[in-house]
Design a protein around this motif. Structure first.
Motif, PDB file in Angstrom:
ATOM      1  N   SER A   1      -4.344 -19.869  -1.122  1.00  0.00           N
ATOM      2  CA  SER A   1      -3.329 -19.369  -0.203  1.00  0.00           C
ATOM      3  C   SER A   1      -3.693 -19.763   1.226  1.00  0.00           C
ATOM      4  CB  SER A   1      -3.228 -17.839  -0.304  1.00  0.00           C
ATOM      5  OG  SER A   1      -2.328 -17.345   0.642  1.00  0.00           O
ATOM      6  N   VAL A   2      -2.713 -20.234   1.986  1.00  0.00           N
ATOM      7  CA  VAL A   2      -2.981 -20.776   3.311  1.00  0.00           C
ATOM      8  C   VAL A   2      -3.531 -19.718   4.261  1.00  0.00           C
ATOM      9  CG1 VAL A   2      -1.940 -21.886   5.331  1.00  0.00           C
ATOM     10  CG2 VAL A   2      -1.198 -22.543   3.028  1.00  0.00           C
ATOM     11  N   ASP A   3      -2.916 -18.546   4.293  1.00  0.00           N
ATOM     12  CA  ASP A   3      -3.313 -17.541   5.279  1.00  0.00           C
ATOM     13  C   ASP A   3      -4.210 -16.455   4.710  1.00  0.00           C
ATOM     14  OD1 ASP A   3      -1.483 -16.353   3.671  1.00  0.00           O
ATOM     15  OD2 ASP A   3      -0.113 -15.727   5.256  1.00  0.00           O
ATOM     16  N   GLY A   4      -4.666 -16.603   3.466  1.00  0.00           N
ATOM     17  CA  GLY A   4      -5.621 -15.654   2.898  1.00  0.00           C
ATOM     18  C   GLY A   4      -5.019 -14.405   2.328  1.00  0.00           C
ATOM     19  N   HIS A   5      -3.671 -14.279   2.322  1.00  0.00           N
ATOM     20  CA  HIS A   5      -3.102 -13.060   1.765  1.00  0.00           C
ATOM     21  C   HIS A   5      -3.025 -13.166   0.246  1.00  0.00           C
ATOM     22  CE1 HIS A   5       0.760 -15.154   1.224  1.00  0.00           C
ATOM     23  NE2 HIS A   5       1.094 -14.139   0.437  1.00  0.00           N
ATOM     24  N   ALA A   6      -2.997 -12.012  -0.408  1.00  0.00           N
ATOM     25  CA  ALA A   6      -3.024 -11.969  -1.865  1.00  0.00           C
ATOM     26  C   ALA A   6      -1.638 -12.227  -2.436  1.00  0.00           C
ATOM     27  CB  ALA A   6      -3.542 -10.620  -2.335  1.00  0.00           C
ATOM     28  N   ARG A   7      -1.537 -13.264  -3.242  1.00  0.00           N
ATOM     29  CA  ARG A   7      -0.302 -13.481  -3.980  1.00  0.00           C
ATOM     30  C   ARG A   7      -0.320 -12.702  -5.297  1.00  0.00           C
ATOM     31  NH1 ARG A   7       1.035 -19.600  -4.620  1.00  0.00           N
ATOM     32  NH2 ARG A   7       3.044 -18.668  -5.201  1.00  0.00           N
ATOM     33  N   ALA A   8      -1.516 -12.293  -5.706  1.00  0.00           N
ATOM     34  CA  ALA A   8      -1.694 -11.427  -6.872  1.00  0.00           C
ATOM     35  C   ALA A   8      -2.848 -10.485  -6.570  1.00  0.00           C
ATOM     36  CB  ALA A   8      -1.974 -12.246  -8.119  1.00  0.00           C
ATOM     37  N   TYR A   9      -2.740  -9.245  -6.977  1.00  0.00           N
ATOM     38  CA  TYR A   9      -3.814  -8.273  -6.727  1.00  0.00           C
ATOM     39  C   TYR A   9      -3.700  -7.129  -7.732  1.00  0.00           C
ATOM     40  CZ  TYR A   9      -0.216  -5.373  -4.527  1.00  0.00           C
ATOM     41  OH  TYR A   9       0.908  -4.630  -4.292  1.00  0.00           O
ATOM     42  N   ARG A  10      -4.782  -6.403  -7.878  1.00  0.00           N
ATOM     43  CA  ARG A  10      -4.805  -5.221  -8.734  1.00  0.00           C
ATOM     44  C   ARG A  10      -4.745  -3.972  -7.854  1.00  0.00           C
ATOM     45  NH1 ARG A  10      -9.799  -5.033 -12.334  1.00  0.00           N
ATOM     46  NH2 ARG A  10      -8.637  -3.273 -13.228  1.00  0.00           N
ATOM     47  N   TYR A  11      -4.038  -2.981  -8.361  1.00  0.00           N
ATOM     48  CA  TYR A  11      -3.888  -1.736  -7.611  1.00  0.00           C
ATOM     49  C   TYR A  11      -4.204  -0.549  -8.512  1.00  0.00           C
ATOM     50  CZ  TYR A  11       0.576  -1.449 -10.090  1.00  0.00           C
ATOM     51  OH  TYR A  11       1.544  -1.403 -11.061  1.00  0.00           O
ATOM     52  N   ALA A  12      -4.372   0.600  -7.885  1.00  0.00           N
ATOM     53  CA  ALA A  12      -4.538   1.855  -8.610  1.00  0.00           C
ATOM     54  C   ALA A  12      -3.557   2.870  -8.052  1.00  0.00           C
ATOM     55  CB  ALA A  12      -5.969   2.381  -8.491  1.00  0.00           C
ATOM     56  N   SER A  13      -2.739   3.459  -8.928  1.00  0.00           N
ATOM     57  CA  SER A  13      -1.810   4.510  -8.524  1.00  0.00           C
ATOM     58  C   SER A  13      -2.521   5.851  -8.692  1.00  0.00           C
ATOM     59  CB  SER A  13      -0.542   4.473  -9.386  1.00  0.00           C
ATOM     60  OG  SER A  13       0.127   3.243  -9.223  1.00  0.00           O
ATOM     61  N   ARG A  14      -2.741   6.538  -7.582  1.00  0.00           N
ATOM     62  CA  ARG A  14      -3.553   7.748  -7.587  1.00  0.00           C
ATOM     63  C   ARG A  14      -2.686   9.003  -7.634  1.00  0.00           C
ATOM     64  NH1 ARG A  14      -8.830   6.861  -5.824  1.00  0.00           N
ATOM     65  NH2 ARG A  14      -9.087   9.053  -6.419  1.00  0.00           N
ATOM     66  N   ASN A  15      -3.238  10.022  -8.289  1.00  0.00           N
ATOM     67  CA  ASN A  15      -2.568  11.323  -8.364  1.00  0.00           C
ATOM     68  C   ASN A  15      -3.642  12.404  -8.272  1.00  0.00           C
ATOM     69  OD1 ASN A  15      -0.856  13.480  -8.758  1.00  0.00           O
ATOM     70  ND2 ASN A  15      -0.462  13.050 -10.916  1.00  0.00           N
ATOM     71  N   ASP A  16      -4.198  12.591  -7.087  1.00  0.00           N
ATOM     72  CA  ASP A  16      -5.216  13.623  -6.873  1.00  0.00           C
ATOM     73  C   ASP A  16      -4.532  14.970  -6.643  1.00  0.00           C
ATOM     74  OD1 ASP A  16      -6.843  11.425  -6.952  1.00  0.00           O
ATOM     75  OD2 ASP A  16      -7.323  11.435  -4.823  1.00  0.00           O
ATOM     76  N   HIS A  17      -5.228  16.033  -6.964  1.00  0.00           N
ATOM     77  CA  HIS A  17      -4.629  17.333  -6.706  1.00  0.00           C
ATOM     78  C   HIS A  17      -5.692  18.406  -6.549  1.00  0.00           C
ATOM     79  CE1 HIS A  17      -4.993  17.893 -11.174  1.00  0.00           C
ATOM     80  NE2 HIS A  17      -5.346  19.103 -10.779  1.00  0.00           N
ATOM     81  N   THR A  18      -5.293  19.497  -5.916  1.00  0.00           N
ATOM     82  CA  THR A  18      -6.087  20.717  -5.795  1.00  0.00           C
ATOM     83  C   THR A  18      -5.228  21.878  -6.265  1.00  0.00           C
ATOM     84  OG1 THR A  18      -7.312  19.823  -3.901  1.00  0.00           O
ATOM     85  CG2 THR A  18      -7.386  22.208  -4.242  1.00  0.00           C
ATOM     86  N   TRP A  19      -5.791  22.709  -7.140  1.00  0.00           N
ATOM     87  CA  TRP A  19      -5.036  23.798  -7.748  1.00  0.00           C
ATOM     88  C   TRP A  19      -5.899  25.064  -7.713  1.00  0.00           C
ATOM     89  CZ3 TRP A  19      -2.354  23.138 -13.202  1.00  0.00           C
ATOM     90  CH2 TRP A  19      -1.692  24.306 -13.539  1.00  0.00           C
ATOM     91  N   TYR A  20      -5.377  26.100  -7.060  1.00  0.00           N
ATOM     92  CA  TYR A  20      -6.027  27.409  -7.044  1.00  0.00           C
ATOM     93  C   TYR A  20      -5.115  28.402  -7.753  1.00  0.00           C
ATOM     94  CZ  TYR A  20      -8.770  25.347  -3.228  1.00  0.00           C
ATOM     95  OH  TYR A  20      -9.559  24.525  -2.467  1.00  0.00           O
ATOM     96  N   GLY A  21      -5.717  29.349  -8.463  1.00  0.00           N
ATOM     97  CA  GLY A  21      -4.888  30.329  -9.149  1.00  0.00           C
ATOM     98  C   GLY A  21      -5.620  31.629  -9.407  1.00  0.00           C
ATOM     99  N   ALA A  22      -4.847  32.666  -9.656  1.00  0.00           N
ATOM    100  CA  ALA A  22      -5.397  33.975 -10.012  1.00  0.00           C
ATOM    101  C   ALA A  22      -4.483  34.608 -11.050  1.00  0.00           C
ATOM    102  CB  ALA A  22      -5.508  34.883  -8.791  1.00  0.00           C
TER     103      ALA A  22
END
Length: 847
Positions: free
Chosen positions: A421-442
């Motif tokens: 690639s001429v300008d170094g940008h990714a024409r293909a790449y791997r990603y991760a779709s995140r789903n973090d959470h915090t849960w409090y309960g009583a």
């Protein structure tokens, strides 16, 4: 001689007769099959049957009592003085060795009692789990339960799913020790988060329909409660090692101190499981840990701290394929299009990684002889997500493979493309779709006995949940950066590994619930009436699609409630009948409130409305137990949203109101134990689940609601609900060849299964949905107990799908359902084939 006989006769008459009774758990009233009843002072003994009953012939002149023994319980002595002929001792209540640290206390809010709680239920014991778990997951262990359809989906570790009476997991309440674990935003259950907990599960109870849960959990299909071990009654531990097909390898341990003299007790366990998976690109590695620390403070107070988690990583098969593509693939049914190769190593392009530890602190307070308070506070912090691969528009990722379309992705070629690639940008790449959470309960439940027959229970269920959703760069594949324009506050972002791209938003959910229940018990009759209410509040914060200062919505509040009641009547020691009735309204899920993952508030969103009732009959005897249930559940105003392309090509948002369905059916299950060596079990479940109405023209709106179009009508009336087999049956047996050698089998049959489909595609009268071919599966299992070096050991072996049956476990009608040539048949559908023959074997040593 006459005087001698006369003097002996009263003594002989006193000593002769038959003693009968039923041995049950003192807390749950559940029967204890296999308990030993010994005539005191003799070696004469009999075991209890499946329903906990026994019959002991007494012919000893000196016998005055019986002794009842069961592992984990204190021995109980019961007098038989005055025996003359036949004597029924009734229910003999057994107390746990650690009475005040009993796991039953943790499940106060959700445990159902046979012949008392008026619900249809099935319980899977720890013995069955140990013998049959092998490489199966929680949903699959329930596959021989009426109304259940469970599959591995794509076959990845922890990717199983379950439907109960035709309802998907988001409408089935799942609890661990009485604590709800369904996702607070979408109601789903991600079984990979709990994949290792089979090792520490004491029992798993399925309550179909309304269920016995007292917390404000609106389950439509039913409730699944997983009950983990807490502090073991006795000191000791175990080691386990197992192997199986496709590199399956598992090692684990457990240890418990028992209850010490100063009231402390500790238990812990852990395991590691890894393998290659049955299909290509499904390598996995998972861990499991569990601990419990309990303190018996005094006769009134007990504290129990429990923590567990199952961090894991596994490759996935996300893409359903056509049947013909599986036929053409050299790998056959093991073909997976979602993995690749880089530097000669397997790369799980589609993968899942997650860790969701949960810690709870429970306090049990016996206030006085008539009142009890149970309180649990808990926290769960989840982190992880799933991966994928993306390319720019100039590349077709499906063509970048090591060979033909059935070969893995060629990530080395993608690296070369990026480096050129001429300008170094990714024409293909791997990603991760995140789903973090915090849960409090009583959770807190108060129980008050008004008198010997009537109890009142009340409680609160409070929760706070924050889900953090974003996508991040995982691997640039040799490029310098990925150019991302999704953030309006940071356009032309040159994202590096770990940077957020595509989307970034938070979902906040608040839950305030409470319940009040009255319970009446008087000999043969038990009944309850329960009221519950909850307020659900949703808020969305979007950091990418909206400018700062305008990123958060207000909380959207939905008030739901439920009212249910039921009664059980024991006609005799053998027969009982029950009935229940319930109505509730539940809040729609998060994505029905905020349309198309934007801060577009669905102002027309309504509560879903559910009316359910059920009739049941049960039979209990020393050899045969059986149940038959009739149920009918109507589900009105189901939340249904969609994105529809209008005539102009513009995207419109649809809030489809009036989507109704009816789920009704009959269920039969039984267990038969003609001898102590042989046990037979079976079930049959026939459902009739249909959409009940057509929809007239639907008005759809664009994003700012300035333009609208009419869409429809939708012809869905009479179409069977998809995604699960409506007819299921099972037959299984276990036989003890020797006291320590047992063999078993399970045969399962599935039919009347419509592929999953989008109802909005049914825009012409008479359209059909493809019915998946019926199939049946056979599993075998065996166990052998022996001593090694003075220690007790057990050897387990399992073979699942013994006949290597080829079958379709999951199916989705294609988007081209309107094509007359592909309407409701196999050609236009995409599928997952079920897993072929698998096997595992393992050795467990107790110390």
């Amino acid at each position: 001689m006459l005087v001698l006989l006369t003097s002996l006769t009263p003594k002989d008459l006193f000593a002769q007769g038959t003693v009968t009774g039923k041995v049950v758990d003192g807390a749950t009233k559940e029967p204890l099959p296999g308990a030993t009843v010994v005539l005191k002072g003799t070696e004469k003994a009999v075991p209890t049957s499946l329903d906990g009953t026994f019959s002991l012939q007494v012919d000893d002149a000196n016998a005055s009592a019986i002794l009842v023994n069961f592992v984990g319980y204190m021995q109980k002595e019961v007098s038989i003085a005055g025996l003359n002929g036949k004597k029924n001792l009734g229910s003999i209540l057994m107390e746990s060795n650690v009475t005040s640290i009993n796991e039953v206390l943790i499940t106060t809010n959700s445990y159902a009692i046979d012949r008392e709680t008026p619900v249809a239920m099935s319980t899977i014991t720890s013995e069955i789990i140990t013998e049959k778990a092998s490489n199966q997951e929680f949903p699959e262990l329930l596959k021989s339960t009426p109304g259940v359809y469970a599959t591995k989906q794509g076959g990845g570790f922890g990717d199983s799913r379950i439907n109960l009476r035709g309802f998907q997991s988001e409408n089935v309440a799942v609890m661990i020790n009485g604590v709800p674990v369904n996702d607070m935003e979408n109601g789903r259950v991600y079984w990979s988060n709990w994949a290792g907990l089979t090792d520490v599960t004491k029992s798993m109870q399925v309550q179909r329909g309304l269920g016995a849960s007292k917390v404000a959990v609106p389950s439509i299909g039913g409730t699944i409660n997983i009950i983990t071990k807490t502090t073991d009654a006795t000191k000791g531990g175990s080691l386990f090692y197992g192997i199986g097909n496709d590199g399956y390898n598992k090692v684990g341990f457990s240890y418990a101190t028992g209850l010490t003299e100063d009231g402390w007790a500790f238990a812990a366990s852990g395991s590691k499981t890894e393998g290659n998976g049955w299909a290509d690109g499904l390598e996995f590695k998972g861990y499991n840990y569990f601990f419990n620390v309990s303190k018996l403070i005094n006769e009134k107070h007990t504290l129990s701290l429990t923590g567990f988690g199952a961090p894991q990583y596994h490759g996935q098969r996300q893409t359903r394929e056509s049947i013909q593509d599986y036929r053409n693939a050299p790998q056959g049914l093991r073909w997976n299009s979602d993995w690749g190769v880089k530097d000669g190593e397997v790369v799980n392009v589609e993968d899942n990684f997650y860790h969701k530890p949960q810690i709870s602190l429970n306090h049990y307070w016996t206030i006085d002889e008539s009142s009890f308070l149970s309180t649990a506070v808990y926290v769960s912090k989840g982190t992880g997500g799933g991966g994928g691969i993306s390319t720019d528009r100039s590349l077709n990722v499906d063509t970048i493979r090591t060979g033909d379309q059935y070969s893995p992705y060629d990530l080395d070629q993608m690296v070369d493309i990026n480096r050129n690639s001429v300008d170094g940008h990714a024409r293909a790449y791997r990603y991760a779709s995140r789903n973090d959470h915090t849960w409090y309960g009583a959770l807190s439940t108060y129980q008050k006995s008004i008198n010997a027959n009537f109890n009142i229970l009340g409680g609160a269920d409070l929760r706070y949940y924050k889900g953090v959703h974003f996508r991040e760069v995982y691997d640039l594949l040799g490029a310098d950066y990925h150019l991302d324009n999704s953030n309006v506050n940071n356009p032309n972002n040159r994202a590096r590994v770990g940077d957020k791209i595509s989307y970034y938003n938070d979902g906040l959910v608040l839950w305030e619930g409470g319940f009040l229940q009255g319970e009446y018990t008087d000999g043969t009759l038990s009944a309850f009436v329960s009221l519950a209410a909850s307020n659900t509040s949703y808020k969305r914060i979007d950091y990418f699609q909206y400018e700062e200062g305008n990123q958060a919505t207000d909380y959207q509040n939905f008030f739901g409630y439920q009212a249910k009641g039921g009664a059980n009547y024991n006609l005799s020691e053998n027969h009982n009948v029950f009935a229940n009735l319930g109505y509730f309204e539940k809040a729609p899920f998060f994505n029905a409130i905020f349309l198309e993952n934007k801060n577009i508030i669905n102002k027309d969103a309504k509560n879903e409305k559910i009316l359910s009732y059920e009739l049941g009959y049960g039979y209990r005897s020393a050899k045969l137990n059986g149940n038959i249930n009739l149920y009918r559940t109507s589900w009105n105003d189901r939340s249904f949203t969609d994105v529809i392309t209008g005539q102009s090509g513009e995207q419109f948002f649809a809030n489809i109101l009036g989507v109704d369905a009816l789920h009704q059916g009959v269920e039969l299950d039984f267990t038969y134990q003609p001898t102590t060596k042989l046990s037979v079990r079976g079930m049959a479940s026939v459902g009739n689940w249909e959409w009940t109405n057509n929809l007239d023209k639907i008005t759809v709106f664009n994003e700012d609601r300035t333009e609208s179009e009419d869409y429809g009508p939708i012809y869905m009336k009479g179409i069977k609900v998809g995604d699960a087999a409506q007819t299921t049956a099972a037959l299984g047996a276990s036989y003890s060849v020797l006291d320590d050698l047992k063999f078993g089998f399970d045969y399962n049959y599935y039919a009347n299964y419509n592929a999953d489909f989008d109802p909005t595609t049914l825009t012409e009268p008479g359209m059909k949905v493809w019915e998946v071919p019926a199939f049946s599966l056979l599993d075998l299992n065996a166990s052998f107990k022996f001593n090694i070096a003075g220690l007790k050991a057990s050897l387990y072996a399992n073979v699942n799908n013994v006949m290597d049956t080829e079958y379709i476990s999951d199916a989705q009608n294609g988007d081209d359902i309107n094509d007359e040539d592909k309407n409701g048949d196999a050609i236009g559908s995409s599928v997952f084939f079920g897993t072929g023959r698998t096997w595992t074997t393992g050795l467990k040593i107790n110390f």
